[in-house]
Design a protein around this motif. Structure first.
Motif, mmCIF file in Angstrom:
data_model
loop_
_atom_site.group_PDB
_atom_site.id
_atom_site.type_symbol
_atom_site.label_atom_id
_atom_site.label_comp_id
_atom_site.label_asym_id
_atom_site.label_seq_id
_atom_site.Cartn_x
_atom_site.Cartn_y
_atom_site.Cartn_z
ATOM 1 N N PRO A 18 12.921 -4.267 3.729
ATOM 2 C CA PRO A 18 13.484 -3.012 3.209
ATOM 3 C C PRO A 18 12.474 -2.124 2.487
ATOM 4 O O PRO A 18 12.699 -0.930 2.348
ATOM 5 C CB PRO A 18 14.588 -3.494 2.256
ATOM 6 C CG PRO A 18 14.226 -4.908 1.928
ATOM 7 C CD PRO A 18 13.560 -5.450 3.149
ATOM 8 N N ASP A 19 11.361 -2.709 2.040
ATOM 9 C CA ASP A 19 10.383 -1.910 1.311
ATOM 10 C C ASP A 19 9.261 -1.386 2.207
ATOM 11 O O ASP A 19 8.272 -0.841 1.718
ATOM 12 C CB ASP A 19 9.775 -2.744 0.174
ATOM 13 C CG ASP A 19 9.075 -4.005 0.690
ATOM 14 O OD1 ASP A 19 9.444 -4.485 1.785
ATOM 15 O OD2 ASP A 19 8.165 -4.495 0.003
ATOM 16 N N LYS A 20 9.413 -1.553 3.529
ATOM 17 C CA LYS A 20 8.371 -1.099 4.448
ATOM 18 C C LYS A 20 8.966 -0.209 5.534
ATOM 19 O O LYS A 20 10.166 -0.261 5.818
ATOM 20 C CB LYS A 20 7.676 -2.296 5.105
ATOM 21 C CG LYS A 20 6.880 -3.161 4.146
ATOM 22 C CD LYS A 20 6.151 -4.265 4.905
ATOM 23 C CE LYS A 20 5.314 -5.122 3.976
ATOM 24 N NZ LYS A 20 4.590 -6.199 4.722
#
Length: 212
Positions: A18-20
């Motif tokens: 989710p953070d990429k």
């Protein structure tokens, strides 16, 4: 996501953190599966020619299977050993059964499959109806990589000639969504609708008479 030899199950379950915006899973011999935040998955191969690092695209997963991607990697590696840059001989690299040429209609369905859960049923019905009536009969069977701005503009001009300016703008917006999804999926590099801003007739707004 850790590196290692891929399996069909790992390819199916692969997801982007989710953070990429995207993540790469390697298989060996330069082959990798790129997974984007939009849910797209496409094959690529990293390799080196004298003094230059390059990458080669093999198409999207699951349209191109793990087995087919490995076959294309092996053919590309053989070319490199013979001093041939596989980017200059893509037709010799592609697997005959890979079906790597994605049509616009297929890309549209892929878009709906991945993004449809975020749309209302009404929006989905309207999108399908507009595309089936105005776009798919003309560009549905065209490889998405072959669609140029003038190709799309010809579709939109047909709609405008029928006096449906609002529909023309809506169809352009839908095609743009599909194109941007195709970029995220590694099918194309640019959105051909971007250069059509201002090319259409303005939407005609009918004002109701003011009640006195």
């Amino acid at each position: 996501m850790s590196d290692g030899l891929l399996t069909d199950m790992r390819c199916r379950k692969a997801a982007c953190p989710p953070d990429k915006k995207k993540t790469r899973i390697t298989d060996g011999g330069g082959l990798f599966l790129m997974v984007t935040a939009a849910g797209g998955k496409y094959w690529g191969m990293a390799y080196r020619m004298p003094g230059v690092r390059r990458e080669l695209s093999f198409g999207t997963y699951p349209k191109v299977s793990l087995k087919e991607a490995r076959q294309m990697r092996d053919r590309a590696r053989e070319m490199i050993r013979n001093g041939i840059d596989p980017r200059d001989a893509r037709d010799m690299v592609a697997a005959p059964s890979a079906g790597s040429t994605t049509t616009f209609a297929q890309a549209f369905e892929d878009y709906l499959q991945h993004r449809g859960r975020n749309l209302t049923d009404r929006t989905l019905r309207e999108m399908r109806s507009r595309m089936r009536c105005h776009a798919l009969p003309h560009i549905g069977d065209t490889p998405i990589s072959d669609i140029r701005p003038d190709t799309i503009l010809a579709v939109l001009r047909r709609i405008e000639r029928g006096g449906r300016h609002h529909t023309a703008h809506k169809v352009r917006a839908i095609i743009g969504r599909v194109m941007r999804f195709a970029i995220a999926s590694g099918l194309i590099d640019t959105d051909p609708t971007a250069s059509l801003v201002g090319a259409l007739e303005p939407e005609r707004v009918t004002h109701r008479a003011t009640l006195l």
